[in-house]
Design an enzyme around this catalytic site. Structure first.
Site, short mmCIF file in Angstrom:
data_model
loop_
_atom_site.label_atom_id
_atom_site.label_comp_id
_atom_site.label_asym_id
_atom_site.label_seq_id
_atom_site.Cartn_x
_atom_site.Cartn_y
_atom_site.Cartn_z
N HIS A 55 1.53 5.38 -1.72
CA HIS A 55 1.16 6.55 -2.53
C HIS A 55 2.43 7.15 -3.12
O HIS A 55 3.30 7.60 -2.37
CB HIS A 55 0.44 7.60 -1.68
CG HIS A 55 -0.83 7.10 -1.08
ND1 HIS A 55 -2.03 7.14 -1.75
CD2 HIS A 55 -1.07 6.46 0.10
CE1 HIS A 55 -2.97 6.58 -0.99
NE2 HIS A 55 -2.42 6.15 0.13
N HIS B 245 0.87 -1.20 0.00
CA HIS B 245 0.00 0.00 0.00
C HIS B 245 0.90 1.23 0.00
O HIS B 245 1.48 1.59 1.02
CB HIS B 245 -0.91 0.01 1.24
CG HIS B 245 -1.87 1.16 1.26
ND1 HIS B 245 -3.20 1.01 1.60
CD2 HIS B 245 -1.73 2.48 0.98
CE1 HIS B 245 -3.82 2.18 1.54
NE2 HIS B 245 -2.94 3.10 1.16
N HIS C 82 -4.78 -0.60 5.73
CA HIS C 82 -4.34 0.20 6.88
C HIS C 82 -5.30 0.10 8.07
O HIS C 82 -5.88 1.09 8.49
CB HIS C 82 -4.07 1.65 6.50
CG HIS C 82 -5.12 2.36 5.68
ND1 HIS C 82 -6.47 2.25 5.91
CD2 HIS C 82 -5.00 3.22 4.65
CE1 HIS C 82 -7.11 3.02 5.04
NE2 HIS C 82 -6.24 3.60 4.26
N ASP D 28 1.31 2.64 3.52
CA ASP D 28 0.43 3.80 3.33
C ASP D 28 1.26 5.08 3.39
O ASP D 28 0.75 6.12 3.81
CB ASP D 28 -0.71 3.83 4.35
CG ASP D 28 -1.77 4.87 4.00
OD1 ASP D 28 -1.88 5.24 2.82
OD2 ASP D 28 -2.48 5.33 4.92
N LYS E 218 -9.33 -0.31 -6.05
CA LYS E 218 -9.38 0.33 -4.74
C LYS E 218 -10.70 1.03 -4.49
O LYS E 218 -11.20 1.76 -5.35
CB LYS E 218 -8.23 1.37 -4.68
CG LYS E 218 -8.11 2.12 -3.37
CD LYS E 218 -7.63 1.25 -2.23
CE LYS E 218 -7.78 1.94 -0.88
NZ LYS E 218 -6.64 2.76 -0.52
N HIS F 218 -10.50 1.24 1.60
CA HIS F 218 -10.29 2.22 2.68
C HIS F 218 -11.52 2.07 3.55
O HIS F 218 -12.60 2.53 3.19
CB HIS F 218 -10.15 3.64 2.11
CG HIS F 218 -9.96 4.66 3.19
ND1 HIS F 218 -8.76 5.26 3.46
CD2 HIS F 218 -10.84 5.12 4.13
CE1 HIS F 218 -8.90 6.07 4.51
NE2 HIS F 218 -10.15 6.00 4.93
N1 LIG Z 1 -3.70 7.72 4.59
C1 LIG Z 1 -3.85 9.02 4.45
O1 LIG Z 1 -4.02 9.71 5.46
N2 LIG Z 1 -3.78 9.62 3.24
C2 LIG Z 1 -3.68 8.99 1.96
C3 LIG Z 1 -4.99 8.41 1.50
C4 LIG Z 1 -5.41 7.15 2.21
O2 LIG Z 1 -4.72 6.13 2.15
O3 LIG Z 1 -6.47 7.12 2.84
C5 LIG Z 1 -3.18 10.01 0.94
O4 LIG Z 1 -3.27 9.76 -0.27
O5 LIG Z 1 -2.65 11.06 1.34
ZN LIG Z 2 -3.33 5.05 1.52
ZN LIG Z 3 -6.84 5.03 2.84
#
Ligand SMILES: NC(=O)N[C@@H](CC(=O)O)C(=O)O
Ligand SMILES: [Zn+2]
Ligand SMILES: [Zn+2]
Length: 349
Positions: free
Chosen positions: A16, A14, A175, A248, A100, A137
């Site tokens: 970003h 996971h 998460h 995450d 997702k 999520h």
């Molecule tokens: N985890 C977070 O607080 N933020 C994530 C999005 C997500 O995974 O929910 C993001 O893209 O910034």
């Molecule tokens: Zn995330």
């Molecule tokens: Zn998330």
């Protein structure tokens, strides 16, 4: 006392990465440790088609520094309009590994998300049929539900009906942050698994709220009380194949977090495996780290385990206060603090 740890190279299930210059500045942090990562599709605009996922994957590979190896595993962002056809196309592409769910309004870049899961059943049925994992999520968004309860309520209102209607769907509860979710996943059939982040294994909500408000601990789902953190550590270190590593890591520029309306997300890619090592060592479970980080994820995703290794050494170092982020900067988890484990450079780089 253990002084070195050699592990099969892990993957991040996971992550970003963002896009363009922002992506180029964070990508090497992940590629140094992980062979592969499930790349989240919450860009602006979101990655909703296979065509967009192919193009995003090419941008990631083009941004990879020479000599580094890394395989981005792409995902699609489910919307009310995702068709069964798009799902079959995604599966056939071989580069899309999951779809997702962002409940509309739940988190960063979720405005295009799903308003009612029932609207997506044609797509979910196609996913069940072709075995494409569904990543959720797991938070409800109704205004009447307290932010600390949104994950637990999601189990009753969304997960249970979903698994009743589509019992063979392969689902990753992303998460997870509560005892409720850890227990739900542990008791569910083998097609339901969960990822755990370093921040939810290392911290409870006091880290964010005691002695001043600390925006760099603000992520979604929000940090919970200590009893929940303890349950998450227990799940991660249980040896159960249902629980695996998903950082995450969610980079946001410093000024967008240190703000009257700060963004949600913690940046942990800078030292992810070291952070997990700390959490596992604190639970006296370093021997469980390799399976959590390197075996359970690929087994669930039906991908081969990696064959090379990484080595961590017990060595004190200080996490930098900031790291460069596409012309701006960001504040990593544990900024300025002492770290106990250090990842050694690999020969494959
Ligand atoms: N985890 C977070 O607080 N933020 C994530 C999005 C997500 O995974 O929910 C993001 O893209 O910034
Ligand atoms: Zn995330
Ligand atoms: Zn998330």
């Amino acid at each position: 006392m253990t002084t070195t740890l050699t592990l099969t190279r892990p993957d991040d299930w996971h992550l970003h990465l963002r896009d363009d210059a922002l992506m180029a500045s964070v990508l090497p942090d992940t590629a140094r440790q992980f062979a592969r990562a499930i790349v989240m599709p919450n860009l602006r605009p979101p990655v909703t088609t296979t065509e967009q996922a192919v193009a995003y994957r090419e941008r990631i590979l083009a941004a990879l520094p020479a000599g580094m190896k890394f395989e981005p595993l792409m995902t699609l962002y489910l919307t009310d309009n995702t068709s069964a056809d798009e799902i079959r196309k995604a599966k056939a592409s071989g580069i899309v590994h999951a779809v997702k769910l962002y409940p509309a309004g739940a988190t960063t870049n979720s405005d295009a998300g799903v308003t009612d899961l029932r609207k997506t059943y044609a797509a979910l049925e196609a996913m069940q049929e072709c075995g494409l994992p569904f990543l959720v999520h797991g938070e409800v968004t109704s205004a009447d539900i307290d932010i600390f309860d949104r994950e637990a309520v999601f189990i009753e209102r969304v997960m249970q009906p979903l698994m009743r209607d589509l019992p063979e769907l392969r689902v990753v509860f992303e998460h997870i942050t509560t005892k409720d979710a850890a227990e739900y996943v542990a008791a569910a059939p083998a097609n339901v698994a969960a990822t755990l982040t370093p921040q939810h294994l290392l911290y409870n909500r006091n880290a964010m709220l005691v002695g001043g408000i600390r925006p760099h601990f603000y992520c979604l789902p929000i940090l919970k009380r200590e009893t929940h953190r303890e349950a998450l550590v227990k799940a991660a270190t249980s040896g159960s194949p249902k629980f695996f590593l998903g950082t995450d890591s969610a980079p946001h520029a410093q000024h967008t977090k240190e703000n009257a309306c700060g963004c949600a997300g913690c940046y942990s890619a800078h030292a992810a495996i070291e952070l997990y090592a700390e959490a596992f060592e604190a639970a006296d479970a370093l021997d469980k780290l390799e399976a959590f980080a390197s075996f359970h994820g690929p087994d669930f995703y039906r991908l081969p385990r990696n064959t090379d290794t990484i080595t961590l050494r017990r060595e004190e170092w200080h996490m930098p206060h900031t790291v460069e982020f596409g012309g701006s900067n960001l504040v990593p988890l544990k900024a300025g603090e002492k770290m106990k484990w250090k990842l050694m450079p690999s020969f494959t780089e």
